[in-house]
Enzyme design. Structure first.
Site, mmCIF file in Angstrom:
data_model
loop_
_atom_site.group_PDB
_atom_site.id
_atom_site.type_symbol
_atom_site.label_atom_id
_atom_site.label_comp_id
_atom_site.label_asym_id
_atom_site.label_seq_id
_atom_site.Cartn_x
_atom_site.Cartn_y
_atom_site.Cartn_z
ATOM 1 N N HIS A 103 3.204 -10.513 -10.697
ATOM 2 C CA HIS A 103 2.801 -9.405 -9.839
ATOM 3 C C HIS A 103 3.953 -8.430 -9.610
ATOM 4 C CE1 HIS A 103 1.178 -7.943 -5.717
ATOM 5 N NE2 HIS A 103 0.483 -7.357 -6.676
ATOM 6 N N HIS A 121 4.538 1.417 -5.853
ATOM 7 C CA HIS A 121 3.295 1.001 -5.202
ATOM 8 C C HIS A 121 2.943 1.863 -3.999
ATOM 9 C CE1 HIS A 121 0.854 -1.325 -2.309
ATOM 10 N NE2 HIS A 121 0.249 -1.791 -3.397
#
Length: 250
Positions: free
Chosen positions: A10, A52
Site C-alpha cells: 500500500h 495522496h
C-alpha cells in the site's frame, strides 16, 4: 478475472517508509514486493504527482494544496521527515518517475487516480494517456498481466481514463458496494471492483465474483483477516504491514 499479484504494498512501503515515495518503493522491494498501489493527482500546471492528500499538512509540511502548486515546486518539498529523520528531504515524485522506477524493477502498479475537486476528467485523462504512452509495447504485446491497473473512487475520472486509453484495465473503487454497482462497473468497462474490506461480506464477494469481476480489497493489516477474505473468493488486497503480510501470503 485477476491476472495481477495477490498481495500489494500500500502506497509503496506501507508503514515502513514515507507513503508514495521512491523510498517507499525501495522498502517494498526489500520485503520482496513487486506490486504496489499508489495515488496520482495533478499539480497546478497539469502534471501528475504521486501524492495522496490534496492538501499539505500531513505528509508535506505547511499550508497549500497539490492543485494550487506547480509540479517543480512540489518535487522540491520534503515528503519524508514526517515519518522519521532518516527520510528527510525525500521528495514528492513525478508520476513518470514512479513509472520509470517500477518498470526498471519489474514492479506491477495499481495506479489510483485521485483528482482534486473539479479536476476529475482532466486527471483521469492525463493519467491514462501518460500510462498508455509508457506501456505502448506492453499494450501491443497483448498481455493484461503486464499492464498497470487504473483505479479510482471517481466515476467521472475513471470514465475519462476509459475514453483516453480503453486498452488499459480499470478497477472501480467503492467504499461500500451499492445496489447498482454492476451497472456502474459495466458502464466504466471495469475488470475489477476494489472495495473496503471492512464493509465486505461473503455474500457480496460471491455476487461480484459470480458476475465475472476481479475483487480487490483495501487495506488489510491483520493476517487472520487476510485469510478470511481470501477464503470468500477475494482475489487480492493491499497492506500497510508488509513486515507481517508478505507477497507470497496465502
Amino acid at each position: 478475472m485477476w491476472p495481477y499479484p495477490r498481495i500489494v504494498a500500500h502506497r509503496g512501503g506501507g508503514t515502513l517508509a514515507p507513503e508514495n515515495t521512491i523510498a517507499g518503493l525501495r522498502a517494498g522491494l526489500a520485503y520482496g514486493f513487486r506490486a504496489v498501489e499508489f495515488d496520482v493527482m495533478l499539480s497546478r500546471d497539469g502534471i501528475g504527482m504521486v501524492m495522496h492528500d490534496p492538501d499539505f499538512g500531513r505528509t508535506v509540511a505547511g499550508q497549500g494544496s497539490v492543485a494550487t502548486t506547480d509540479a517543480v515546486e512540489l518535487s522540491g518539498m520534503d515528503a519524508g521527515s514526517w515519518l522519521g529523520p532518516q527520510f528527510r528531504d525525500e521528495p514528492v515524485p513525478f508520476f513518470t518517475q514512479f513509472i520509470d522506477y517500477c518498470k526498471q524493477q519489474r514492479i506491477w502498479m495499481n495506479v489510483e487516480i485521485k483528482p482534486a475537486d473539479g479536476f476529475e476528467r482532466e486527471t483521469g485523462n492525463w493519467v491514462a494517456k501518460v500510462t498508455r504512452e509508457s506501456f505502448a509495447a506492453e499494450i501491443a504485446a497483448g498481455d493484461p498481466a503486464a499492464l498497470p491497473l487504473l483505479s479510482s473512487f471517481s466515476f467521472e475520472a475513471l470514465a475519462a481514463a476509459r475514453d483516453a486509453a480503453p486498452e488499459l484495465p480499470r478497477g472501480y473503487l467503492l467504499d461500500r458496494i451499492p445496489a447498482d454497482w454492476q451497472a456502474q462497473a459495466r458502464e466504466l468497462g471495469a475488470v475489477a471492483i476494489h472495495t473496503n474490506q471492512k464493509h465486505l461480506t461473503p455474500e457480496l464477494a460471491a455476487q461480484i465474483k459470480a458476475a465475472g469481476y476481479g475483487l480487490f480489497c483495501y487495506t488489510v493489516n491483520d493476517p487472520e483477516r487476510g485469510r478470511e477474505i481470501l477464503s470468500w473468493g477475494v482475489d487480492g488486497f493491499c497492506t500497510d504491514r508488509i513486515d507481517l503480510i508478505g507477497p507470497s501470503f496465502t
